[in-house]
Design an enzyme around this catalytic site. Structure first.
Site, mmCIF file in Angstrom:
data_model
loop_
_atom_site.group_PDB
_atom_site.id
_atom_site.type_symbol
_atom_site.label_atom_id
_atom_site.label_comp_id
_atom_site.label_asym_id
_atom_site.label_seq_id
_atom_site.Cartn_x
_atom_site.Cartn_y
_atom_site.Cartn_z
ATOM 1 N N GLU A 279 0.906 -1.284 0.075
ATOM 2 C CA GLU A 279 0.152 -0.044 -0.236
ATOM 3 C C GLU A 279 0.940 1.289 0.017
ATOM 4 O O GLU A 279 0.473 2.455 -0.473
ATOM 5 C CB GLU A 279 -1.026 -0.129 1.329
ATOM 6 C CG GLU A 279 -2.277 -0.879 0.782
ATOM 7 C CD GLU A 279 -3.382 -0.435 2.101
ATOM 8 O OE1 GLU A 279 -3.035 0.055 3.084
ATOM 9 O OE2 GLU A 279 -4.333 -1.037 1.948
ATOM 10 N N HIS A 300 8.146 -26.703 -1.572
ATOM 11 C CA HIS A 300 7.704 -27.930 -2.228
ATOM 12 C C HIS A 300 6.455 -27.349 -3.170
ATOM 13 O O HIS A 300 5.476 -28.091 -3.680
ATOM 14 C CB HIS A 300 6.902 -28.992 -1.495
ATOM 15 C CG HIS A 300 8.180 -29.569 -0.428
ATOM 16 N ND1 HIS A 300 8.689 -30.738 -0.784
ATOM 17 C CD2 HIS A 300 9.106 -28.892 0.365
ATOM 18 C CE1 HIS A 300 9.714 -30.955 -0.067
ATOM 19 N NE2 HIS A 300 10.222 -29.797 0.769
ATOM 20 N N LYS A 414 -14.321 -0.373 -3.780
ATOM 21 C CA LYS A 414 -15.349 0.084 -2.891
ATOM 22 C C LYS A 414 -16.447 0.727 -3.505
ATOM 23 O O LYS A 414 -17.620 0.485 -3.497
ATOM 24 C CB LYS A 414 -14.814 1.116 -1.833
ATOM 25 C CG LYS A 414 -13.988 0.513 -0.731
ATOM 26 C CD LYS A 414 -13.380 1.228 0.342
ATOM 27 C CE LYS A 414 -12.332 0.653 1.151
ATOM 28 N NZ LYS A 414 -11.803 1.786 2.093
HETATM 29 O O1 PA5 Z 1 -3.779 1.114 5.879
HETATM 30 C C1 PA5 Z 1 -4.918 1.198 5.690
HETATM 31 O O2 PA5 Z 1 -5.003 2.416 5.589
HETATM 32 C C2 PA5 Z 1 -5.844 0.442 5.303
HETATM 33 O O3 PA5 Z 1 -5.490 -0.714 5.204
HETATM 34 C C3 PA5 Z 1 -6.896 0.295 6.374
HETATM 35 O O4 PA5 Z 1 -6.486 -0.055 7.758
HETATM 36 C C4 PA5 Z 1 -8.254 -0.777 6.228
HETATM 37 O O5 PA5 Z 1 -8.690 -0.137 4.876
HETATM 38 C C5 PA5 Z 1 -9.225 -0.499 7.329
HETATM 39 O O6 PA5 Z 1 -9.644 0.626 7.503
HETATM 40 P P1 PA5 Z 1 -10.429 1.405 8.781
HETATM 41 O O7 PA5 Z 1 -9.494 1.092 9.711
HETATM 42 O O8 PA5 Z 1 -10.763 2.691 8.388
HETATM 43 O O9 PA5 Z 1 -11.628 0.406 8.916
#
Ligand code: PA5
Length: 437
Positions: A279, A300, A414
């Site tokens: 990310e 394996h 989303k």
């Molecule tokens: O690193 C990030 O920002 C995302 O992976 C969020 O942690 C994830 O989408 C969950 O979001 P939230 O904590 O707002 O539910």
């Protein structure tokens, strides 16, 4: 202290190539410290370990104790950064068969990290009639996966113990003011913890997001934080080496980094790492693709590809020097399995030879290999490793020329999902998708 060695990459990139990138890595570290780079409103994690107070840790430990005493199961609801850090640390420190052992305190189980109907149904049947509590974690407070799990489990808990009692068994970790979860928690009077605005999800493991579940699982969060503080205070040499080496490899065409472990307890550490780096770096058409394997298991399955497939990969191996337990391979008089040549050796000695043999074979096969060594799998060394990876990630992202602290790409699925589910406000997208389909 944990350590890093990059000698086995030198057949692919030279010492000179790596040294040439170190000033960039150091400049990136400076940019983080000065807070004048892209995404600088998300740097709360940088000095988080040393800023956590004893009072905060005591409060988290007290909440954990309350839930451990009141519950047989505590369901930790969250997804992405709101789940992977806790899961990684708990798995790393746990007995591999803890789930099958009884009478050892509350068991931490996870939900809200998928939308599997059978998963939720199985979980609800497990919890039916049991003493359970909920830690619901969502920074935005609006994420669909945890919201669905929370609605179901809150409803179930309230039916089982009544609304007033349920509210004492639910803890919410969310934004200080915004989001549906904050409003709900305020209205229902839950115990809450705040995820600071300036700490992004994937950098939040050392906040209550990670610390509370880890404490509920019975592990020492003070030692975890202390380990992270040690890495925060240490010179950034280790991070500089890692960031410079992986960027030198990337520039040399190694587009995929595989995080390798030889210890089943580290599977989820790799999942956490993949989110952190994926990310943070995968944007603007750039970024090393973070992958992972569990060896020797995956030797394996993926071993063939790694040894002989397209030469676009490098490995970062996490090795653990000292195991928690000793198991010695016994002698067998008949020796029908032909294993007497390793009789008397510890299982870990065999594992270490598998590791060394594999590293040599992969280097010979054109796969450069970095090595990160943990003296043991303890809270302290995990704390060091977490902070090491976080800081190196920020540095590496800046070296790549991206904002390591945003994640614009995760919104695309989303939008489509909401449109397909006819969420109010998504009418135009719904119509557009209907035409396409
Ligand atoms: O690193 C990030 O920002 C995302 O992976 C969020 O942690 C994830 O989408 C969950 O979001 P939230 O904590 O707002 O539910």
């Amino acid at each position: 202290m944990i350590s890093i060695c990059n000698k086995s990459v030198l057949e692919t990139v030279s010492e000179k190539d790596i040294e040439a990138l170190k000033p960039q890595a150091q400049a990136a570290a400076q940019t983080l410290e000065k807070g004048d780079g892209a995404g600088n409103d998300f740097l709360g994690w940088l000095h988080l370990p040393s800023e956590i107070t004893a009072a905060e840790l005591n409060d988290i430990n007290a909440t954990a104790k309350h839930l451990r005493e009141q519950c047989d199961y505590v369901v930790v609801i969250g997804i992405g950064g709101s789940y992977l850090g806790a899961k990684a640390v708990i798995e790393a420190l746990s007995d591999n068969f803890a789930a099958y052992k009884h009478n050892e305190g509350a068991k931490v189980v996870f939900a809200g990290n998928n939308i599997g109907e059978d998963y939720l149904s199985d979980l609800m049947r497990l919890l039916d009639g049991k003493r359970f509590g909920i830690v619901v974690i969502s920074k935005s407070g609006t994420t669909t996966e945890p919201a669905i799990a929370f609605r179901l489990l809150k409803n179930m808990l309230e039916k089982q113990v009544g609304k007033a009692e349920a509210s004492k068994l639910i803890v919410a970790i969310t934004d200080a003011k915004r989001g549906a979860l904050r409003s709900l928690a305020t209205q229902e009077g839950y115990k809450t913890y705040v995820i600071a605005d300036n700490v992004g999800g994937r950098f939040s493991v050392l906040t209550p997001v990670g610390l509370l579940p880890v404490a509920i699982a019975g592990f020492d969060i003070n030692a975890l934080v202390a380990g992270a503080v040690e890495m925060e205070k240490a010179p950034a040499d280790m991070m500089t080496t890692y960031a410079a080496t992986r960027n030198a490899l990337y520039q040399a065409g190694k587009k995929i980094e595989i995080l390798v472990n030889y210890n089943p307890n580290l599977h989820f550490l790799a999942e956490w790492w993949k989110q952190l780096y994926g990310e943070s770096e995968g944007k603007d058409g750039k970024g090393i693709f973070p992958a992972s394997v569990d060896f020797t298991t995956d030797l394996h399955s993926m071993g063939q590809w790694i040894q002989d497939g397209e030469r676009t990969i490098f490995e970062t191996v996490i090795t653990v020097e000292k195991q928690r337990h000793e198991v010695v391979i016994p002698t067998d008089d008949a020796d029908l399995d032909g294993l007497n040549y390793i009789a008397g050796k510890r299982v870990d000695e065999v594992n270490k030879m598998a590791e060394l043999g594999t590293r040599l074979a992969h280097v010979d096969g054109g796969v450069p290999c970095m090595l990160i060594t943990l003296p043991a799998l303890t809270e302290k060394y995990l704390g060091q490793l977490i902070y090491f990876f976080e800081k190196a990630c920020g540095m590496s992202g800046y070296m790549l020329g991206v904002n390591p602290f945003n994640q614009p790409g995760v919104e695309a699925y989303k939008r489509n999902m909401f449109a397909l589910l006819n969420k109010p406000g998504y009418e135009a997208q719904s119509a557009e998708l209907a035409k396409r389909l």
